[in-house]
Scaffold this motif. Structure first.
Motif, PDB file in Angstrom:
ATOM      1  N   ARG A  11       0.824  -1.211   0.000  1.00 15.28           N
ATOM      2  CA  ARG A  11       0.000   0.000   0.000  1.00 15.28           C
ATOM      3  C   ARG A  11       0.858   1.262   0.000  1.00 15.28           C
ATOM      4  NH1 ARG A  11      -5.087  -1.343   4.001  1.00 15.28           N
ATOM      5  NH2 ARG A  11      -5.919  -3.034   2.732  1.00 15.28           N
ATOM      6  N   ALA A  12       1.943   1.250   0.740  1.00 17.01           N
ATOM      7  CA  ALA A  12       2.849   2.407   0.787  1.00 17.01           C
ATOM      8  C   ALA A  12       3.476   2.640  -0.588  1.00 17.01           C
ATOM      9  CB  ALA A  12       3.927   2.189   1.840  1.00 17.01           C
ATOM     10  N   GLN A  13       3.845   1.565  -1.270  1.00 14.76           N
ATOM     11  CA  GLN A  13       4.416   1.688  -2.615  1.00 14.76           C
ATOM     12  C   GLN A  13       3.378   2.218  -3.597  1.00 14.76           C
ATOM     13  OE1 GLN A  13       5.901  -2.260  -3.371  1.00 14.76           O
ATOM     14  NE2 GLN A  13       7.845  -1.869  -2.336  1.00 14.76           N
ATOM     15  N   GLU A  14       2.145   1.767  -3.457  1.00  8.75           N
ATOM     16  CA  GLU A  14       1.042   2.223  -4.304  1.00  8.75           C
ATOM     17  C   GLU A  14       0.805   3.725  -4.110  1.00  8.75           C
ATOM     18  OE1 GLU A  14      -3.253   0.756  -4.083  1.00  8.75           O
ATOM     19  OE2 GLU A  14      -2.179  -0.968  -4.935  1.00  8.75           O
ATOM     20  N   ARG A  15       0.801   4.171  -2.848  1.00 10.88           N
ATOM     21  CA  ARG A  15       0.616   5.596  -2.546  1.00 10.88           C
ATOM     22  C   ARG A  15       1.757   6.429  -3.122  1.00 10.88           C
ATOM     23  NH1 ARG A  15      -1.264   3.682   2.390  1.00 10.88           N
ATOM     24  NH2 ARG A  15       0.790   3.904   3.320  1.00 10.88           N
ATOM     25  N   ALA A  16       2.985   5.944  -2.969  1.00  9.24           N
ATOM     26  CA  ALA A  16       4.151   6.670  -3.486  1.00  9.24           C
ATOM     27  C   ALA A  16       4.077   6.799  -5.002  1.00  9.24           C
ATOM     28  CB  ALA A  16       5.436   5.956  -3.069  1.00  9.24           C
ATOM     29  N   ARG A  17       3.665   5.737  -5.680  1.00 11.87           N
ATOM     30  CA  ARG A  17       3.539   5.773  -7.141  1.00 11.87           C
ATOM     31  C   ARG A  17       2.454   6.768  -7.537  1.00 11.87           C
ATOM     32  NH1 ARG A  17       0.395   2.987 -11.164  1.00 11.87           N
ATOM     33  NH2 ARG A  17      -0.719   1.994  -9.473  1.00 11.87           N
ATOM     34  N   ALA A  18       1.343   6.764  -6.834  1.00 10.95           N
ATOM     35  CA  ALA A  18       0.247   7.682  -7.136  1.00 10.95           C
ATOM     36  C   ALA A  18       0.673   9.133  -6.943  1.00 10.95           C
ATOM     37  CB  ALA A  18      -0.974   7.366  -6.267  1.00 10.95           C
ATOM     38  N   GLU A  19       1.444   9.402  -5.911  1.00  7.73           N
ATOM     39  CA  GLU A  19       1.883  10.766  -5.633  1.00  7.73           C
ATOM     40  C   GLU A  19       2.805  11.307  -6.721  1.00  7.73           C
ATOM     41  OE1 GLU A  19       0.833  12.909  -3.371  1.00  7.73           O
ATOM     42  OE2 GLU A  19      -0.551  11.413  -2.604  1.00  7.73           O
ATOM     43  N   GLN A  20       3.440  10.437  -7.476  1.00 12.80           N
ATOM     44  CA  GLN A  20       4.346  10.860  -8.540  1.00 12.80           C
ATOM     45  C   GLN A  20       3.696  10.726  -9.911  1.00 12.80           C
ATOM     46  OE1 GLN A  20       7.926   8.600  -8.016  1.00 12.80           O
ATOM     47  NE2 GLN A  20       8.194   9.281  -5.933  1.00 12.80           N
ATOM     48  N   SER A  21       2.386  10.582  -9.937  1.00 15.66           N
ATOM     49  CA  SER A  21       1.642  10.389 -11.174  1.00 15.66           C
ATOM     50  C   SER A  21       0.485  11.372 -11.257  1.00 15.66           C
ATOM     51  CB  SER A  21       1.078   8.961 -11.224  1.00 15.66           C
ATOM     52  OG  SER A  21       2.105   8.013 -11.136  1.00 15.66           O
TER      53      SER A  21
END
Length: 79
Positions: A11-21
């Motif tokens: 989930r943390a990786q998913e959030r990080a990816r979303a924040e950079q997209s």
């Protein structure tokens, strides 16, 4: 215990990816399509995130406007 930690990490990786997209909210009747930062809570999208170049292209399209809350163009100004 390991499964919980793995899920939290995912989930943390998913959030990080979303924040950079970025993401596009599809057009609804009477409204324009809208470009959002990936982490904007006004429009939830699990798939279809855009990279920086795609978001810059979307922003100049006449039928797509930037979200007035998350201001996705701000993230596009900085390389």
């Amino acid at each position: 215990m390991l499964e919980v930690k793995a899920e939290q990490e995912r989930r943390a990786q998913e959030r990080a990816r979303a924040e950079q997209s970025w993401k596009i909210q599809p057009r609804r009747s009477g409204e324009m399509a809208m470009l959002h930062c990936g982490g904007c809570g006004l429009y939830s999208a699990r798939l279809g995130f855009l990279n920086r170049e795609e978001a810059m292209i979307a922003l100049v399209e006449p039928d797509i406007e930037p979200c007035q809350i998350c201001n996705p163009q701000t993230g596009l100004e900085h390389a």
